[in-house]
Design an enzyme around this catalytic site. Structure first.
Site, PDB file in Angstrom:
ATOM      1  CE  LYS A  12     -22.633  76.065  12.602  1.00  0.00           C
ATOM      2  NZ  LYS A  12     -21.718  75.009  13.100  1.00  0.00           N
ATOM      3  CE1 TYR A  52     -23.138  70.666   9.953  1.00  0.00           C
ATOM      4  CE2 TYR A  52     -25.126  70.811  11.256  1.00  0.00           C
ATOM      5  CZ  TYR A  52     -23.985  71.392  10.749  1.00  0.00           C
ATOM      6  OH  TYR A  52     -23.682  72.703  11.051  1.00  0.00           O
ATOM      7  CG  ASN A 115     -18.688  76.434  14.585  1.00  0.00           C
ATOM      8  OD1 ASN A 115     -19.887  76.579  14.353  1.00  0.00           O
ATOM      9  ND2 ASN A 115     -17.943  75.520  13.985  1.00  0.00           N
ATOM     10  CG  HIS A 118     -22.256  75.273   7.567  1.00  0.00           C
ATOM     11  ND1 HIS A 118     -21.415  74.191   7.658  1.00  0.00           N
ATOM     12  CD2 HIS A 118     -22.697  75.312   6.280  1.00  0.00           C
ATOM     13  CE1 HIS A 118     -21.365  73.585   6.473  1.00  0.00           C
ATOM     14  NE2 HIS A 118     -22.136  74.255   5.623  1.00  0.00           N
ATOM     15  CD  GLU A 129     -23.242  72.951   2.554  1.00  0.00           C
ATOM     16  OE1 GLU A 129     -22.958  74.160   2.704  1.00  0.00           O
ATOM     17  OE2 GLU A 129     -22.570  72.031   3.055  1.00  0.00           O
TER      18      GLU A 129
HETATM   19  P1  CMP Z   1     -19.882  73.246  10.685  1.00  0.00           P
HETATM   20  O1  CMP Z   1     -18.965  74.084   9.873  1.00  0.00           O
HETATM   21  O2  CMP Z   1     -21.315  73.619  10.724  1.00  0.00           O
HETATM   22  O3  CMP Z   1     -19.754  71.723  10.193  1.00  0.00           O
HETATM   23  C1  CMP Z   1     -20.001  70.637  11.032  1.00  0.00           C
HETATM   24  C2  CMP Z   1     -20.264  71.065  12.442  1.00  0.00           C
HETATM   25  O4  CMP Z   1     -20.178  70.042  13.388  1.00  0.00           O
HETATM   26  C3  CMP Z   1     -19.172  72.042  12.842  1.00  0.00           C
HETATM   27  O5  CMP Z   1     -19.353  73.260  12.183  1.00  0.00           O
HETATM   28  C4  CMP Z   1     -19.349  72.076  14.335  1.00  0.00           C
HETATM   29  O6  CMP Z   1     -20.359  72.985  14.709  1.00  0.00           O
HETATM   30  C5  CMP Z   1     -19.808  70.651  14.615  1.00  0.00           C
HETATM   31  N1  CMP Z   1     -18.743  69.852  15.199  1.00  0.00           N
HETATM   32  C6  CMP Z   1     -17.622  69.412  14.599  1.00  0.00           C
HETATM   33  N2  CMP Z   1     -16.869  68.709  15.490  1.00  0.00           N
HETATM   34  C7  CMP Z   1     -17.554  68.711  16.652  1.00  0.00           C
HETATM   35  C8  CMP Z   1     -17.305  68.171  17.943  1.00  0.00           C
HETATM   36  N3  CMP Z   1     -16.188  67.463  18.184  1.00  0.00           N
HETATM   37  N4  CMP Z   1     -18.215  68.382  18.913  1.00  0.00           N
HETATM   38  C9  CMP Z   1     -19.336  69.084  18.664  1.00  0.00           C
HETATM   39  N5  CMP Z   1     -19.646  69.629  17.450  1.00  0.00           N
HETATM   40  C10 CMP Z   1     -18.745  69.453  16.468  1.00  0.00           C
END
Ligand code: CMP
Length: 153
Positions: A12, A52, A115, A118, A129
């Protein structure tokens, strides 16, 4: 015969901004996963709304989209026996501040949207995906000499 799986990783914008691409790729390589596709790309609203779609009614969706478009991403397809589950363990749970030390998120992230990576969460998601982010001619098949040492028989 052991079943090889393919899975999708998105490094990311925070991963690129924090100079962690090499660190993340290295962790997957050291584990023994094979890189079968890799590219840098700027994600678009269309791709993100598809990727998403299960989050589209969540309050954080607009901010998540904005963040994911804030810089290019590096996208990889990785292959290995039992790769999907193994990679989810290496990546750690969604919230970096709750992830176990030793995992990518546990070692490198304090965030939720931020984070680092993904990773696909199931064989069905992985297939969808990879097809979403890669063209067929961007996924490669090749032999790697270390596979029997990594996966055994
Ligand atoms: P990812 O594994 O990419 O899958 C969905 C993404 O949504 C997750 O990682 C986070 O980056 C994001 N996400 C999930 N919950 C929240 C939240 N409460 N606030 C902001 N981003 C979120």
């Amino acid at each position: 015969m052991q079943k090889k799986e393919r899975t999708l990783i998105i490094m990311k914008p925070d991963c690129l901004q924090r100079n962690l691409v090499g660190e993340v790729v290295g962790r997957f390589e050291r584990k023994g996963l094979k890189i079968v596709g890799m590219k840098m790309t700027q994600l678009t609203d269309v791709l993100l709304e598809d990727h998403y779609s299960h989050h589209k009614d969540k309050p954080f969706f607009a901010d998540l989209k904005k963040f994911m478009k804030s810089a290019p991403c590096v996208i990889m397809a990785l292959q290995g026996v039992n790769a999907i589950k193994a990679i989810r363990i290496i990546v750690g749970p969604t919230k970096g501040h709750e992830a176990d030390a030793g995992s990518i998120r546990g070692d490198l992230s304090m965030g939720v949207a931020t984070n680092i990576v993904h990773a696909s969460d199931s064989p069905e998601a992985a297939e969808a995906e990879i097809n979403r982010f890669f063209n067929e001619n961007e996924i490669f098949e090749y032999d790697k000499i270390d596979e029997s040492f990594i996966f055994g028989e």
